[in-house]
Every structure is written in C-alpha cells, then in structure tokens.
Motif scaffolding. Sequence first.
Motif, mmCIF file in Angstrom:
data_model
loop_
_atom_site.group_PDB
_atom_site.id
_atom_site.type_symbol
_atom_site.label_atom_id
_atom_site.label_comp_id
_atom_site.label_asym_id
_atom_site.label_seq_id
_atom_site.Cartn_x
_atom_site.Cartn_y
_atom_site.Cartn_z
ATOM 1 N N ASN A 109 7.741 17.652 1.927
ATOM 2 C CA ASN A 109 6.447 18.303 1.778
ATOM 3 C C ASN A 109 6.422 19.137 0.501
ATOM 4 O O ASN A 109 7.455 19.596 0.006
ATOM 5 N N MET A 110 5.222 19.336 -0.038
ATOM 6 C CA MET A 110 4.984 20.257 -1.145
ATOM 7 C C MET A 110 5.826 19.932 -2.383
ATOM 8 O O MET A 110 6.383 20.815 -3.023
ATOM 9 N N TYR A 111 5.909 18.663 -2.728
ATOM 10 C CA TYR A 111 6.667 18.293 -3.922
ATOM 11 C C TYR A 111 5.770 17.930 -5.105
ATOM 12 O O TYR A 111 6.232 17.897 -6.244
ATOM 13 N N SER A 112 4.498 17.660 -4.838
ATOM 14 C CA SER A 112 3.609 17.197 -5.904
ATOM 15 C C SER A 112 2.650 18.300 -6.334
ATOM 16 O O SER A 112 2.407 19.271 -5.595
ATOM 17 N N LEU A 113 2.091 18.142 -7.528
ATOM 18 C CA LEU A 113 1.094 19.084 -8.015
ATOM 19 C C LEU A 113 -0.131 19.073 -7.108
ATOM 20 O O LEU A 113 -0.751 20.120 -6.882
ATOM 21 N N LEU A 165 -9.356 14.324 -6.452
ATOM 22 C CA LEU A 165 -9.164 13.232 -7.403
ATOM 23 C C LEU A 165 -7.677 12.997 -7.669
ATOM 24 O O LEU A 165 -7.226 11.844 -7.771
ATOM 25 N N MET A 166 -6.922 14.086 -7.767
ATOM 26 C CA MET A 166 -5.483 13.946 -7.932
ATOM 27 C C MET A 166 -4.867 13.255 -6.718
ATOM 28 O O MET A 166 -3.982 12.385 -6.857
ATOM 29 N N GLY A 167 -5.341 13.610 -5.540
ATOM 30 C CA GLY A 167 -4.772 13.056 -4.316
ATOM 31 C C GLY A 167 -5.037 11.563 -4.156
ATOM 32 O O GLY A 167 -4.125 10.801 -3.792
ATOM 33 N N ILE A 168 -6.276 11.126 -4.407
ATOM 34 C CA ILE A 168 -6.563 9.704 -4.223
ATOM 35 C C ILE A 168 -5.867 8.868 -5.289
ATOM 36 O O ILE A 168 -5.448 7.736 -5.022
ATOM 37 N N THR A 169 -5.717 9.416 -6.492
ATOM 38 C CA THR A 169 -4.973 8.695 -7.528
ATOM 39 C C THR A 169 -3.499 8.580 -7.149
ATOM 40 O O THR A 169 -2.878 7.514 -7.293
ATOM 41 N N LYS A 220 -6.925 0.386 4.674
ATOM 42 C CA LYS A 220 -5.765 1.046 5.248
ATOM 43 C C LYS A 220 -5.634 0.720 6.735
ATOM 44 O O LYS A 220 -6.181 -0.263 7.210
ATOM 45 N N GLU A 221 -4.939 1.568 7.464
ATOM 46 C CA GLU A 221 -4.585 1.282 8.856
ATOM 47 C C GLU A 221 -5.563 1.874 9.867
ATOM 48 O O GLU A 221 -5.287 1.906 11.064
ATOM 49 N N GLY A 222 -6.688 2.398 9.397
ATOM 50 C CA GLY A 222 -7.645 2.994 10.317
ATOM 51 C C GLY A 222 -7.339 4.453 10.579
ATOM 52 O O GLY A 222 -6.689 5.127 9.777
ATOM 53 N N LEU A 223 -7.794 4.951 11.711
ATOM 54 C CA LEU A 223 -7.628 6.355 12.062
ATOM 55 C C LEU A 223 -6.956 6.482 13.429
ATOM 56 O O LEU A 223 -7.311 5.775 14.373
ATOM 57 N N ALA A 224 -6.002 7.374 13.509
ATOM 58 C CA ALA A 224 -5.317 7.666 14.769
ATOM 59 C C ALA A 224 -4.638 9.018 14.615
ATOM 60 O O ALA A 224 -4.718 9.650 13.550
ATOM 61 N N TRP A 225 -3.984 9.474 15.669
ATOM 62 C CA TRP A 225 -3.223 10.717 15.600
ATOM 63 C C TRP A 225 -1.865 10.457 16.248
ATOM 64 O O TRP A 225 -1.556 10.929 17.338
ATOM 65 N N ASP A 226 -1.053 9.677 15.526
ATOM 66 C CA ASP A 226 0.226 9.212 16.060
ATOM 67 C C ASP A 226 1.395 9.487 15.128
ATOM 68 O O ASP A 226 2.499 8.980 15.348
ATOM 69 N N GLY A 227 1.181 10.242 14.077
ATOM 70 C CA GLY A 227 2.243 10.538 13.140
ATOM 71 C C GLY A 227 2.439 9.490 12.070
ATOM 72 O O GLY A 227 3.261 9.682 11.172
ATOM 73 N N GLY A 228 1.698 8.397 12.148
ATOM 74 C CA GLY A 228 1.848 7.323 11.182
ATOM 75 C C GLY A 228 0.817 7.394 10.070
ATOM 76 O O GLY A 228 0.136 8.409 9.879
ATOM 77 N N LEU A 229 0.685 6.263 9.359
ATOM 78 C CA LEU A 229 -0.263 6.210 8.252
ATOM 79 C C LEU A 229 -1.703 6.419 8.716
ATOM 80 O O LEU A 229 -2.520 6.970 7.978
ATOM 81 N N ALA A 230 -2.000 5.971 9.932
ATOM 82 C CA ALA A 230 -3.355 6.142 10.454
ATOM 83 C C ALA A 230 -3.691 7.619 10.652
ATOM 84 O O ALA A 230 -4.857 8.012 10.530
ATOM 85 N N GLU A 231 -2.682 8.433 10.966
ATOM 86 C CA GLU A 231 -2.930 9.871 11.074
ATOM 87 C C GLU A 231 -3.147 10.483 9.696
ATOM 88 O O GLU A 231 -4.028 11.326 9.511
ATOM 89 N N PHE A 232 -2.351 10.031 8.719
ATOM 90 C CA PHE A 232 -2.537 10.543 7.358
ATOM 91 C C PHE A 232 -3.944 10.257 6.839
ATOM 92 O O PHE A 232 -4.484 11.035 6.045
ATOM 93 N N ASN A 233 -4.533 9.146 7.278
ATOM 94 C CA ASN A 233 -5.862 8.773 6.788
ATOM 95 C C ASN A 233 -6.917 9.815 7.122
ATOM 96 O O ASN A 233 -7.986 9.850 6.486
ATOM 97 N N TRP A 234 -6.639 10.658 8.127
ATOM 98 C CA TRP A 234 -7.564 11.754 8.402
ATOM 99 C C TRP A 234 -7.623 12.729 7.229
ATOM 100 O O TRP A 234 -8.611 13.431 7.059
ATOM 101 N N HIS A 235 -6.564 12.775 6.453
ATOM 102 C CA HIS A 235 -6.501 13.732 5.338
ATOM 103 C C HIS A 235 -7.624 13.488 4.324
ATOM 104 O O HIS A 235 -8.404 14.416 4.034
ATOM 105 N N PRO A 236 -7.780 12.278 3.771
ATOM 106 C CA PRO A 236 -8.895 12.073 2.833
ATOM 107 C C PRO A 236 -10.257 12.110 3.505
ATOM 108 O O PRO A 236 -11.232 12.592 2.908
#
Length: 276
Positions: free
Chosen positions: A113-117, A173-177, A33-49
């Motif tokens: 937000n909040m659209y998936s199981l 497991l649901m999230g990574i899938t 992925k794009e690494g880790l950052a806190w900029d609102g992009g994909l790199a910030e999302f990567n902190w989630h997993p």
Amino acid sequence: MEDPKKFLFVLSAAGAAGFVSIIFVLRWVLHFKEGLAWDGGLAEFNWHPVLTVTGFIFLQGIAIIVYRLPWTWQCSKLMMKFIHAGLNLAAFIFAAIAIVAAFDFHNAAKIPNMYSLHSWLGLTVVILYGLQLVLGIGMYLIPITPVSWRRAFMPIHVYSGLLLFGSVIAVALMGITEKLIFGLSNPKYKDSPPEAIFVNVLGVLLVLFGALILWIATRTSWKRPSEQTLHTLHSNGESEANTKVGPALSELADGTDTESGGDVRRRNNKSDNQAD
C-alpha cells in the motif's frame, strides 16, 4: 442573473459530462473488467474508480455549484448550507469506501500500500477534504461561531474547496492511467487497445466536467444574491407598488449609496450572507 441562457447551457454541458463519465466508469468495470463485488479481489477494487467518479468527483462538483442554481434561491440560506454540507458529506463517504476497497484488494493480493504518487496524493486529498468538511460545518452551521470568524475563513474555504476539487480530478487521472499501464498486458497500453481508448475518453470527460464546474463557480455574475436582496425582490414582486420601488431596486443593484441601500448593507454586515 446575467446571461441565464448561457448559464443553463454551461450547466447542461457540465451535467451531461458528469453523467456520461459515470456511465463510462460503470461500462469500464462491468465490460472490460471483472464487474463489482466485495470479495477482496479485482471486482472489489473496481469499486474504487466507480465511487471516486460518482461520489468524490460528481457529487462534489454538484455541491460546489448548488448555491448558483437559480431555482434554489427561493430556499433559505440555512437550508442551502445543509444541502451543501450534505452533498459534501456524501462525497466524503464515497471516497472513504473507495479507499477501503483499494486497501482490501492490495492486502488480499499482497500488494504494498501507499507506494505510488497516486496513493500519496489520493489519501492526502481525502484527509484534507475531511478537514475542510469539519471546518465548514463548524464555521457555518454552528450558530455560536462569531461572524468575524466566518468572514475571515470564507476566502480560505472557497479557495481550498476549488483546489481540492481540481486535485481530486488530477489524482483520478493519475489513477486510471496507472491502472491501464499495470492492467493491460496483451495488448499493452502503448498499443492503444479498445479499453485504453475508452478509458482515455473517460479522462477527457472528467477534465471537461471539472472545467465547466469551475467556470460556473468562478463567475461572479452567477453568484447567489444576498438574503436581503432576495427578500426585497420577492416582497416587491408581490407588492402592488412595483413601479414605485423599481428605481430603488435598480439603485440597490448598482450599489449606489441610497438610504435604503445603506440600510441593507449595514444589515448585511451583521450576517454572513454576503460572505457566503
């Protein structure tokens, strides 16, 4: 403790599975992925997993079994309660930051937000985990809480803790899938590219870690002895009359109705040590 070698083997296997899971999730976001950052992009999302695996799963698993580690039995029960609560609090903080990272990314990318199981169950688990934490602190770390309340709440506290731990792994497991399905386009997830296989292995590791933690937590033979039993064993271990009190200790361990055993049980009924 019964079967200490077996306990150490299972504990080592759980620790290895958890540690390798953390390495895998870091490798996933840093290499694929794009690494880790806190900029609102994909790199910030990567902190989630990353925060979910390291905090909400690994730290929570350690918090569940911390009472069962024999080398902590020399610590007071109150100290162990603070350690247990501290680990759970850290896990909750990690989970909260992970949710913020996901919401920030969705808002910046104009994704609903909040659209998936996954999001429904994930937020529910975090809220229930926070409630579990507050009730646990209120019941077992506030001295004025009646002992009868502590005893009555303990089965619920234990069951809900194990249920939430298993639920967190299921939601992960649901999230990574979900991430693989939406994130892989060329080649697609169904074509089994290296990233898909790598992350599938991460999922297997999380299941293995959860299974081993639950196994340790549900073995009654590996339960922490009561404070009175630990004190008695410690005192007798330092006494010069060990051979004289040995039979009495055996009777206590077997649960026979000796006079000293009855006294110990009556004292234990006045505290919540046995319930914990």
